[in-house]
Write an enzyme that holds these catalytic residues in place. Sequence first.
Site, short mmCIF file in Angstrom:
data_model
loop_
_atom_site.label_atom_id
_atom_site.label_comp_id
_atom_site.label_asym_id
_atom_site.label_seq_id
_atom_site.Cartn_x
_atom_site.Cartn_y
_atom_site.Cartn_z
N LYS A 50 42.76 32.85 35.17
CA LYS A 50 44.09 32.71 35.27
C LYS A 50 44.53 31.49 36.34
O LYS A 50 45.62 30.74 36.07
CB LYS A 50 44.69 33.88 36.14
CG LYS A 50 44.80 35.17 35.54
CD LYS A 50 45.77 36.11 36.11
CE LYS A 50 46.21 37.45 35.31
NZ LYS A 50 46.53 37.05 34.03
N ARG A 51 43.57 31.00 37.17
CA ARG A 51 43.70 29.94 37.96
C ARG A 51 44.04 28.79 36.97
O ARG A 51 44.82 27.79 37.68
CB ARG A 51 42.37 29.77 38.69
CG ARG A 51 42.12 28.60 39.61
CD ARG A 51 40.83 29.17 40.27
NE ARG A 51 39.88 29.27 39.44
CZ ARG A 51 39.04 28.33 39.08
NH1 ARG A 51 39.49 26.82 39.40
NH2 ARG A 51 37.90 28.13 38.58
#
Length: 480
Positions: free
Chosen positions: A250-251
């Site tokens: 997600k980062r």
Amino acid sequence: MARSEGIVRVRFAPSPTGYPHLGNIRTALFNWLFARHHGGTFILRIEDTDVARLVEGATDTILDSLRWLGLDWDEGPYHQSERLEIYRGVADQLLKDELAYLCYCSLRRLESMRQEQTKKKQPPGYDRRCRHLTREQRAELEASGVTPVVRFKSPLEGQTSFCDLIRGEIVFDNSTLDDFVLLKSDGYPTYHLANIVDDHLMEISHVLRADEWLSSTPRHMLLYQALGWQPPNLAHLPMILGPDRAKLSKRHGAAAVDEYRDQGYLPEAMINFLALLGWSLDDKTELLSRQEIVNHFSLDRISKTAAVFNRDKLDWMNGLYLRGLKLEEFGKRASPFLERDLPLEIERPLDAGYIRQIMPLVQERAKTLAEVPQLTEFFFVDKPEYDAGLLTTKLERAEALEALRASVAKLEELQNWDAASLESVLRPLADELNLKTGEFFGLLRVATTGRTAAPPLFQTMEVLGRERCLERLRAALGKL
Ligand code: GLU
């Protein structure tokens, strides 16, 4: 070739233990492309045997994501949870042939064994205690009421090799494999057992799956051997990394696939983008339609090295696909986003005719459909809200007042309210007021839209219409 020479049968076999992420869907896409390229069959199989990790709604989300992307399946979805008898039967056969055995070890024992192994820096794995039970010991354990698991008797020595269609020859030492579980005490098969049983029974010709499963493959090979079955062809797809070369997360701006839909990415752009995560036509072509990719797709253009996910590239590509839509189609796709995201106080349903006028002004600018409401909100609200200070960032208050008054006076008399006529009175007015056009138009832009950046001013004013524009110019005067 496995089985019927030349016939392609592939499967996408997700576990509904979470929402499908880009890597999962890339696997689905590559299988689908391979099937469609060869006129083969694409099978959907839900591997829902890990009961403890099932996520409610995950299967539906997987199906929705596939449908959204147009990855239609020819068979299935099959659900492994409905096929337990079949796996049980195969496990029984292996027991009967003494290629598997019952293991009574408690979870507690397995856990302390694991801790011990970690402490001694040994590779984790079952110590095979139950492989060597005597008949009496077994009878005793049986009588104590423990439900056993079924473990595979991995060969203690030798090597297992297979040829991966992407990575070539792969060899494993059997001594590195432990006696893995085939059937759990809850009666459910493990991934290894269910996966190979189904690949066999469903006559899968090629297994295209993520790299992370490569370490499971030697176990599968041993099982195929033990059962006397011919394994399918195998192709392990390269990993997908973030720009920093760490595992995609997600980062890095990666999201679950349905989130991309909700954020206004087009399925056509997603397909193109995902296809290039690990496959390429050549070293330069970036834009390919679904049909072109189907036509050219082949395993030998899949890279051995990891693919790198780049969110900016996806945005760029999506913008291109958005601009490539016919205006009417663009409006059709943007409308649900307007309905969803415009402030609730704006009356619904929205005026379709008005939307049609606005769309040409944003189609060039939006990178995603979800940006359309943000870019056009000022067209819909009664009064755009903005800080009065924006009116005087480039001009003195007195100048701004004079400029707005003069504009209102001129515009009240304007006969035709269209972009060309608006420009023909407002451009000379800048000179009359002794203002730079940039300053003057900037002022009008803030007054009519509440923003410093918006689509071209005169076209915007044309679409907003006489009443709204004059009202907003007067409101701006009021603010000053
Ligand atoms: N159920 C596995 C998964 O979730 C399937 C792996 C495979 O394709 O063998 O990806």
